[in-house]
Design a protein around this motif. Structure first.
Motif, short mmCIF file in Angstrom:
data_model
loop_
_atom_site.label_atom_id
_atom_site.label_comp_id
_atom_site.label_asym_id
_atom_site.label_seq_id
_atom_site.Cartn_x
_atom_site.Cartn_y
_atom_site.Cartn_z
N CYS A 90 0.83 -1.11 -0.07
CA CYS A 90 0.12 -0.06 -0.06
C CYS A 90 0.96 1.25 -0.03
O CYS A 90 1.94 1.41 0.40
N GLY A 91 0.56 2.26 -0.43
CA GLY A 91 0.97 3.56 -0.63
C GLY A 91 1.26 4.14 0.86
O GLY A 91 0.63 3.67 1.96
N GLU A 92 1.93 5.23 0.69
CA GLU A 92 2.33 5.97 1.96
C GLU A 92 1.02 6.64 2.63
O GLU A 92 0.07 6.91 2.00
N GLY A 93 0.90 6.11 3.99
CA GLY A 93 -0.24 6.69 4.50
C GLY A 93 -1.58 5.77 4.70
O GLY A 93 -2.59 6.04 4.94
N LEU A 94 -1.59 4.62 3.91
CA LEU A 94 -2.48 3.54 3.64
C LEU A 94 -2.15 2.30 4.22
O LEU A 94 -1.01 1.91 4.27
#
Length: 590
Positions: A90-94
């Motif tokens: 998952c991407g940053e913050g997810l």
């Protein structure tokens, strides 16, 4: 040029900053500080060692998406019939939301990690299956579920008959840990490293046994030094050059199929399946004896595609030319495929008819000539002609995707690549330049002449050895060279092998690894000699963005972050120096 180090503590794996980012402050361990600072920046690499011992990948022949425990809900994987097909971060913050099946905001995700049931005490009746309490050897790298690494095919014999090849294969097997840690490593789109799913050590050894020791019925084979005990060092260098290229072509993406990487202004022509870098794979022939006939009615979709955000779909081919059959393009800004549009590739194609000859396997063996040779020597054509065939029932010309989707794919992705190297690189000669002679000169000359590996890279990519011999540049040429020296110097340690007396078979089998090669549990960094790369290779193709027609971009999560955030890193380090100095002064005052 600053030298990189590798910090290893069993849980994270990062490239430590070059010397220019480290200050003369001896009160703290900077490697440890960098682990702290870079983790929130997204430079952390997850290790399979963090998995709960009771958890099994894709258990129960599962097909679908599952969260990988022990990874903080950042990593999930796609399963199909009990086998892992892809890992995605998952991407940053997810975080991955198991309820919705996609990455979601952290405050919407209940990231509860599973726990293993308590182990029964010895006094209880030992009625449980041995598989419920697996015993992991502390000296070996944590492995995947047995379903991911199937046992060798019956043709592989662990005890090899007494030949000169015994001097190469034991060294390769002894280097398993290092090969798995630093060669067979793939990356998610965000730069998170993980053990490759498709490219495993055991299948590599099985393929080497077939292609370098047993042979495949031809008058040539992959050279591994099986002639006598002197030439095995040349064989290890040859294998190092092969693996260095495979790391760039396929292993780092964990992909068997060639990926659609060539773009113009963020648009990826679907017709890139016909050929990238201005090539036309279906027109690259080598005579009727070998070349596959082009079937314009063939319809195939690749098994693999990139795991990058808004990446193009997998390659495909299908019949149809002209209006109504335009293949269109993939727009990365919207993540939408625009169809029925006459958008051409660099080759000028606006359709995908007959374009089924993209690269496949560890070296991305491509075009009707090379795939035709695979069929002629290893596939159904060899069996039809009454010659030895490894895959007598596989017609690579009728179904080129067999390399990636057949029952034998786990080994085939290696055997096909080893064959191409043996055929196109080892047998290459042009006037007075011969690959085998240059290999000998490189080894006897002290392993320092860069022209050898650069020429080998050009032969594989362009079919010629001299600089400037082709208008097409070798993609990521410097990375291939760095991979090569990493393998021969830091994994096989060929200089030491060449400097010592030639070992007997018993000596090679029984000699323990050098202390540097022994896995360590502490976070003490391992220094890589010379100005060669860190033992973690660069990551390629991290994301798709607008831009002109470019080569496949390289990406190293840690070094990229250090370059982009150098001021931040230096400021934080300076802050910790000041705080530590203050504490030290306070202690002295007491």
């Amino acid at each position: 040029m600053p030298r990189n180090k590798l910090s290893r503590n069993g849980m994270t794996r990062i490239d430590v900053a070059p010397r220019s980012y480290r200050r003369q402050c001896h009160l703290m361990t900077w490697d440890y500080l960098l682990v702290i600072f870079l983790t929130p920046l997204g430079a952390q690499s997850y290790s399979m060692a963090a998995l709960p011992g009771c958890w099994t990948h894709c258990a129960g022949n599962f097909s679908g998406i599952e969260k990988i425990p022990g990874m903080g809900c950042r990593l999930y994987q796609v399963c199909f019939q009990g086998k892992v097909k892809q890992r995605v971060a998952c991407g940053e913050g997810l975080l991955y939301n198991i309820d919705t099946g996609y990455c979601d905001y952290t405050w919407l995700v209940d990231c509860t990690e599973p726990t293993c049931p308590p182990t029964l005490s010895p006094s209880e009746s030992p009625t449980e299956s041995p598989s419920d309490s697996p015993t992991v050897s502390p000296t070996k790298r944590p492995t995947m579920s047995p379903t991911e690494n199937p046992t060798d095919s019956p043709s592989y014999t662990p005890t090899i008959s007494p030949t000169a090849s015994e001097f190469a294969m034991p060294i390769i097997r002894k280097s398993q840990r290092l090969i798995e840690d630093y060669v067979l490593i793939s990356y998610t789109s965000s730069g998170i490293a993980y053990p490759s799913i498709k490219y495993t050590f055991q299948n590599l050894v099985t393929a080497l046994n077939r292609m370098a020791i047993q042979g495949f019925g031809a008058d040539f084979q992959f050279f591994l030094g099986n002639e006598d005990k002197v030439k095995y060092i040349y064989g290890l260098v040859n294998l190092g050059a092969f693996l260095a290229n495979a790391m760039v072509e396929s292993i780092q993406y964990d992909s068997c199929d060639e990926l659609n990487w060539q773009s113009v202004a963020g648009r990826y022509a679907i017709s890139n399946s016909c050929g990238q870098q201005g090539r036309s794979y279906q027109n690259e022939e080598c005579g009727e004896l070998y070349s596959c006939p082009v079937d314009t009615g063939m319809e195939i979709t690749a098994v693999d595609s990139s795991n990058a955000v808004r990446a193009p779909p997998p390659f495909t081919c299908k019949p149809g030319v002209g209006e109504g059959y335009y293949s269109g393009y993939w727009d990365t800004t919207t993540g939408i495929e625009i169809i029925d549009t006459p958008y051409s590739s660099t080759t000028g194609r606006t359709d995908v008819e007959g374009c089924c000859w993209w690269g496949r396997g560890a070296l991305l063996t491509r075009n009707v000539c090379n795939i035709g040779k695979i069929n002629y020597y290893l596939g159904k054509k060899a069996a039809q002609d009454g010659r030895t065939s490894i895959y007598p029932n596989v017609d690579f010309c009728e179904y080129p995707e067999a390399t990636c989707s057949s029952e034998s794919s786990e080994e085939m992705i290696w055997t096909v690549a080893l064959f191409e190297w043996a055929d196109r690189v080892q047998r290459y000669e042009d006037n007075k330049w011969k690959y085998d002679e240059q290999l000998i000169e490189f080894v006897d000359g002290g392993f320092t002449d860069d022209s050898f590996i650069m020429s080998a890279n050009r032969i594989l990519s362009n079919g010629c050895h001299e600089a400037g011999c082709s208008t097409i540049e070798v993609r990521m040429a410097d990375q291939r060279k760095e991979n090569f020296y990493l393998i021969i110097n830091d994994i096989f340690d060929v200089k030491t092998l060449k400097a010592t007396p030639k070992p007997s078979l018993q000596q090679v089998e029984n000699t323990p690894p050098a202390p540097l090669r022994t896995p360590i549990a502490s976070p003490i960094p391992i220094t890589i000699p010379g100005n060669r790369p860190s033992l973690i290779p660069h990551v390629g193709m991290s994301s798709y963005s607008d831009g002109e027609t470019t080569e496949e971009p390289t990406y190293n999560a840690t070094l990229y972050l250090l370059e982009e955030n150098s001021a931040r890193v230096q400021t934080v380090l300076a802050f910790y120096c000041i705080v530590t100095l203050f504490i030290f002064i306070c202690l002295l005052s007491f």
